[in-house]
Design an enzyme around this catalytic site. Structure first.
Site, mmCIF file in Angstrom:
data_model
loop_
_atom_site.group_PDB
_atom_site.id
_atom_site.type_symbol
_atom_site.label_atom_id
_atom_site.label_comp_id
_atom_site.label_asym_id
_atom_site.label_seq_id
_atom_site.Cartn_x
_atom_site.Cartn_y
_atom_site.Cartn_z
ATOM 1 N N SER A 183 0.992 -1.173 -0.150
ATOM 2 C CA SER A 183 -0.128 0.388 0.261
ATOM 3 C C SER A 183 1.106 1.216 -0.119
ATOM 4 O O SER A 183 -0.227 2.014 -0.576
ATOM 5 C CB SER A 183 -0.769 -0.122 1.026
ATOM 6 O OG SER A 183 -0.020 -0.182 2.596
ATOM 7 N N HIS A 211 -5.912 -4.149 -1.625
ATOM 8 C CA HIS A 211 -6.128 -3.190 -2.485
ATOM 9 C C HIS A 211 -6.015 -3.584 -4.039
ATOM 10 O O HIS A 211 -5.385 -3.608 -4.759
ATOM 11 C CB HIS A 211 -4.329 -2.566 -2.446
ATOM 12 C CG HIS A 211 -4.644 -1.839 -1.034
ATOM 13 N ND1 HIS A 211 -5.158 -0.788 -1.324
ATOM 14 C CD2 HIS A 211 -3.954 -1.815 0.153
ATOM 15 C CE1 HIS A 211 -5.021 -0.178 0.385
ATOM 16 N NE2 HIS A 211 -4.299 -1.158 0.940
ATOM 17 N N LYS A 242 -12.635 -1.577 0.942
ATOM 18 C CA LYS A 242 -12.206 -0.797 0.247
ATOM 19 C C LYS A 242 -12.257 -0.707 -1.264
ATOM 20 O O LYS A 242 -13.650 -0.082 -0.854
ATOM 21 C CB LYS A 242 -10.793 -1.063 0.356
ATOM 22 C CG LYS A 242 -9.787 -1.193 1.576
ATOM 23 C CD LYS A 242 -7.684 -1.092 1.062
ATOM 24 C CE LYS A 242 -7.561 -1.033 2.359
ATOM 25 N NZ LYS A 242 -6.587 -2.236 3.124
HETATM 26 C C1 LIG Z 1 -6.793 -2.944 4.891
HETATM 27 C C2 LIG Z 1 -5.968 -3.684 4.544
HETATM 28 C C3 LIG Z 1 -6.238 -4.544 5.232
HETATM 29 C C4 LIG Z 1 -7.088 -4.661 7.089
HETATM 30 O O1 LIG Z 1 -8.857 -4.520 6.258
HETATM 31 P P1 LIG Z 1 -9.638 -4.335 7.309
HETATM 32 O O2 LIG Z 1 -11.150 -5.087 6.564
HETATM 33 O O3 LIG Z 1 -10.019 -2.911 6.876
HETATM 34 O O4 LIG Z 1 -9.720 -4.857 8.145
HETATM 35 C C5 LIG Z 1 -5.003 -5.601 5.849
HETATM 36 N N1 LIG Z 1 -4.522 -6.088 4.449
HETATM 37 C C6 LIG Z 1 -4.295 -5.446 3.689
HETATM 38 C C7 LIG Z 1 -3.118 -5.913 2.631
HETATM 39 C C8 LIG Z 1 -5.340 -3.948 3.339
HETATM 40 O O5 LIG Z 1 -4.443 -2.670 3.075
#
Ligand SMILES: *Cc1c(COP(=O)(O)O)cnc(C)c1O
Length: 400
Positions: A183, A211, A242
């Site tokens: 990210s 992502h 997301k």
């Molecule tokens: C955002 C993210 C998470 C967390 O996801 P949530 O559903 O908000 O707990 C886990 N792993 C990665 C790679 C992320 O970017």
């Protein structure tokens, strides 16, 4: 309360503030979108949400959520195995599995929970988990909850990964664990090579594609699709928080027996509430929408291409790539934060990232494109970047 803990915490808070790392929260007075209203009434363009497909407040999504609420109610007030499973939960699991070319899928309250619950049921002291150095915090925590030995390979370094696989040859099980997309840089794990190494050394591949699911790859199936290994990654974890609507929720997809075993043993699944029917119903519709058409991910791809091209042309130093995460390198933490402040004055909401979120001397602005950005929005952002870049002396050449 004992003042010892209070004093200790107050001191730590002061240190965080003095080092400039204190995170305060800017308050938004509108739904999440590309055009948002701040608490002081200012309207700004949002370029820092994970709202990749623009679904967080899309009319079609809101309508689906209303329908799910009316049909299935608000909450489950139960874990899945007591009285917390509705048809809509099973339907969503089946939809996710099909979307990702996997046999089955299991829902969690968040991907953080999915990653917290995926390792401990499968791996013990006889096993080795081999993890990319830049993996997400939730994967690191999930691995910590096992008694397995942990080996860390240099970020996306296949030579180092192979060395670690050789080091782990005597273990009962070996697992390779990686984010699909990282990210901070928007770069990808080379899943074709990772899958090949896993086959060579008899390892299980676990990819967190938070992502990517919904928009990376020609039909949005994620990083495995982009690297030509769709259906060959053993376990995929992801988030509904997301691109896929942005509410919350997580999942793991993979072979039916492994998913079934997680239902028996995965602690965040067994001991945490069922996903709200509103989310389950809406997410199922989102997945079927994304299966009908690639329109949204195509628009996101074009927005990303255009933004990257124009900002590079303007003279900015961008980490190369094609992901809608666009790191605009400023290197200096103070400059990055000043840059973000100045952009907000221009109506562009982005965030400066600096140590410890990124390595020292690697401060940056991280832009995230959305399918909901129009060409006009993006042009406005580019103009603001140029203006601020010139005024802060970042841009040496005035673009033609
Ligand atoms: C955002 C993210 C998470 C967390 O996801 P949530 O559903 O908000 O707990 C886990 N792993 C990665 C790679 C992320 O970017």
């Amino acid at each position: 309360m004992s003042t010892r803990l209070l004093d200790h915490v107050r001191l730590q808070l002061k240190e965080i503030q003095e080092s400039g790392l204190y995170k305060s929260e800017r308050i938004i007075d509108s739904p999440q979108s590309v055009e948002i209203t701040l608490e002081d009434g200012r309207k700004v363009l949002n370029f820092c949400a994970n709202n990749y497909l623009g679904l967080a407040s899309h009319p079609r999504v809101i309508e689906a959520a209303h329908r799910a609420l009316d049909r299935w109610g608000y909450g489950m007030a139960s874990v899945r195995f007591i009285c917390g499973t509705q048809g809509i939960h099973k339907k969503l699991e089946k939809t996710i599995a099909e979307f990702l070319h996997c046999e089955d899928a299991i829902l969690y309250a968040a991907c953080f929970d999915a990653n917290g619950g995926i390792f401990e049921p499968f791996f013990g002291p006889e096993d080795v988990i081999i993890s990319d150095a830049l993996n997400h915090a939730s994967l690191i925590d999930g691995i910590r909850l096992t008694k397995a030995r942990r080996l860390v390979y240099a970020h996306a370094d296949m030579t180092d990964l192979e060395a670690k696989l050789q080091e782990a040859q005597s273990a009962r099980f070996r697992a390779i664990v990686t984010d699909g997309v990282f990210s901070m840089d928007g770069d990808y794990a080379p899943l074709d090579q990772i899958v090949a190494l896993a086959r060579k050394y008899d390892a299980t591949v676990i990819v967190d594609d938070s992502h990517a699911t919904g928009f990376v790859g020609a039909t949005g199936r994620g990083t495995p699709e982009k690297f030509g290994v769709l259906g060959q990654v053993d376990l995929i974890t992801g988030t509904l928080g997301k691109a896929l609507g942005g509410a919350m929720g997580g999942f793991i997809a993979g072979p039916a027996p492994l998913i079934d075993f997680l239902r028996q043993r995965s602690r965040p699944y067994l001991f945490s509430n069922s996903l709200s029917p509103i989310i389950a119903g809406t997410a199922a519709e989102i997945f079927s929408w994304l299966s009908e058409t690639t329109e949204l991910r195509d628009r996101l791809e074009e927005n990303t291409r255009y933004f990257r091209q124009e900002l590079t042309r303007a003279g900015f130093d961008i980490k190369p790539g094609d992901h809608p995460i666009v790191p605009i390198m400023l290197y200096d933490a103070v400059v990055a934060h000043r840059f973000a402040e100045a952009l907000l004055q221009e109506g562009i909401y982005v965030i400066g990232f600096s140590y410890p979120v990124v390595p020292k001397g690697q401060a940056r602005i991280r832009v995230q494109l959305s399918a909901a950005h129009t060409r006009e929005h993006i042009d406005k952002a580019i103009a603001a970047f140029q203006k601020v870049g010139l005024s802060l002396g970042i841009l040496r050449n005035i673009p033609a």
